[in-house]
Scaffold this motif. Structure first.
Motif, PDB file in Angstrom:
ATOM      1  N   MET A   1       0.830  -1.185   0.000  1.00  0.00           N
ATOM      2  CA  MET A   1       0.000   0.000   0.000  1.00  0.00           C
ATOM      3  C   MET A   1       0.872   1.245   0.000  1.00  0.00           C
ATOM      4  SD  MET A   1      -3.170  -0.734   2.454  1.00  0.00           S
ATOM      5  CE  MET A   1      -3.116  -2.491   2.498  1.00  0.00           C
ATOM      6  N   ARG A   5      -1.522   7.073   0.822  1.00  0.00           N
ATOM      7  CA  ARG A   5      -2.872   6.556   1.070  1.00  0.00           C
ATOM      8  C   ARG A   5      -3.068   6.248   2.553  1.00  0.00           C
ATOM      9  NH1 ARG A   5      -8.174   6.123   0.803  1.00  0.00           N
ATOM     10  NH2 ARG A   5      -8.897   4.032   1.175  1.00  0.00           N
ATOM     11  N   LEU A   6      -2.061   5.606   3.178  1.00  0.00           N
ATOM     12  CA  LEU A   6      -2.165   5.275   4.593  1.00  0.00           C
ATOM     13  C   LEU A   6      -2.270   6.527   5.462  1.00  0.00           C
ATOM     14  CD1 LEU A   6       0.331   2.305   5.009  1.00  0.00           C
ATOM     15  CD2 LEU A   6      -2.156   2.225   4.870  1.00  0.00           C
ATOM     16  N   VAL A   9      -5.961   7.748   5.551  1.00  0.00           N
ATOM     17  CA  VAL A   9      -7.014   6.842   6.008  1.00  0.00           C
ATOM     18  C   VAL A   9      -7.628   7.328   7.319  1.00  0.00           C
ATOM     19  CG1 VAL A   9      -7.432   4.515   6.898  1.00  0.00           C
ATOM     20  CG2 VAL A   9      -6.155   4.823   4.799  1.00  0.00           C
ATOM     21  N   ALA A  37     -12.115   3.283   3.230  1.00  0.00           N
ATOM     22  CA  ALA A  37     -10.983   2.556   3.798  1.00  0.00           C
ATOM     23  C   ALA A  37     -11.374   1.130   4.147  1.00  0.00           C
ATOM     24  CB  ALA A  37     -10.486   3.274   5.043  1.00  0.00           C
ATOM     25  N   ARG A  40      -7.915  -3.646   6.481  1.00  0.00           N
ATOM     26  CA  ARG A  40      -6.468  -3.825   6.345  1.00  0.00           C
ATOM     27  C   ARG A  40      -5.764  -2.469   6.282  1.00  0.00           C
ATOM     28  NH1 ARG A  40      -4.284  -8.306   2.520  1.00  0.00           N
ATOM     29  NH2 ARG A  40      -5.295  -9.403   4.207  1.00  0.00           N
ATOM     30  N   GLU A  41      -6.312  -1.521   5.533  1.00  0.00           N
ATOM     31  CA  GLU A  41      -5.719  -0.182   5.443  1.00  0.00           C
ATOM     32  C   GLU A  41      -5.762   0.531   6.796  1.00  0.00           C
ATOM     33  OE1 GLU A  41      -6.545   1.270   0.880  1.00  0.00           O
ATOM     34  OE2 GLU A  41      -8.173   1.488   2.348  1.00  0.00           O
ATOM     35  N   ARG A  44      -3.060  -1.048   9.089  1.00  0.00           N
ATOM     36  CA  ARG A  44      -1.706  -0.661   8.672  1.00  0.00           C
ATOM     37  C   ARG A  44      -1.431   0.815   8.943  1.00  0.00           C
ATOM     38  NH1 ARG A  44      -0.714  -4.154   3.169  1.00  0.00           N
ATOM     39  NH2 ARG A  44      -0.611  -6.155   4.231  1.00  0.00           N
ATOM     40  N   ALA A  45      -2.440   1.662   8.789  1.00  0.00           N
ATOM     41  CA  ALA A  45      -2.277   3.089   9.063  1.00  0.00           C
ATOM     42  C   ALA A  45      -1.975   3.314  10.541  1.00  0.00           C
ATOM     43  CB  ALA A  45      -3.517   3.864   8.648  1.00  0.00           C
TER      44      ALA A  45
END
Length: 70
Positions: A1, A5-6, A9, A37, A40-41, A44-45
């Motif tokens: 990713m 983007r992260l 989120v 979002a 998973r995103e 990870r964020a």
């Protein structure tokens, strides 16, 4: 990713009495997130921004509200 983007989120924390009680008692934190979002995103964020290990992400049905457990 993609890192950019992260970073987009998580929109901000949800500050309420209920969220504060959940954070104190069971290490559960609530964030406003982008409407598109994925779990998973979101996980990870949070791991990237706060340098923690996310066990599980829970999503609420309300618009822009998603909760996660660290």
């Amino acid at each position: 990713m993609n890192q950019e983007r992260l970073m987009n989120v998580l929109l901000g924390p949800i500050i309420s009495e209920k969220a504060a009680m959940a954070a104190d008692s069971s290490a559960r934190y609530a964030f406003r997130v982008a409407p598109n979002a994925t779990k998973r995103e979101i996980g990870r964020a949070v791991e990237t921004l706060f340098e923690v290990k996310v066990d599980r992400v829970q999503v609420r049905g309300e618009a822009l509200r998603r909760h996660l457990r660290l």
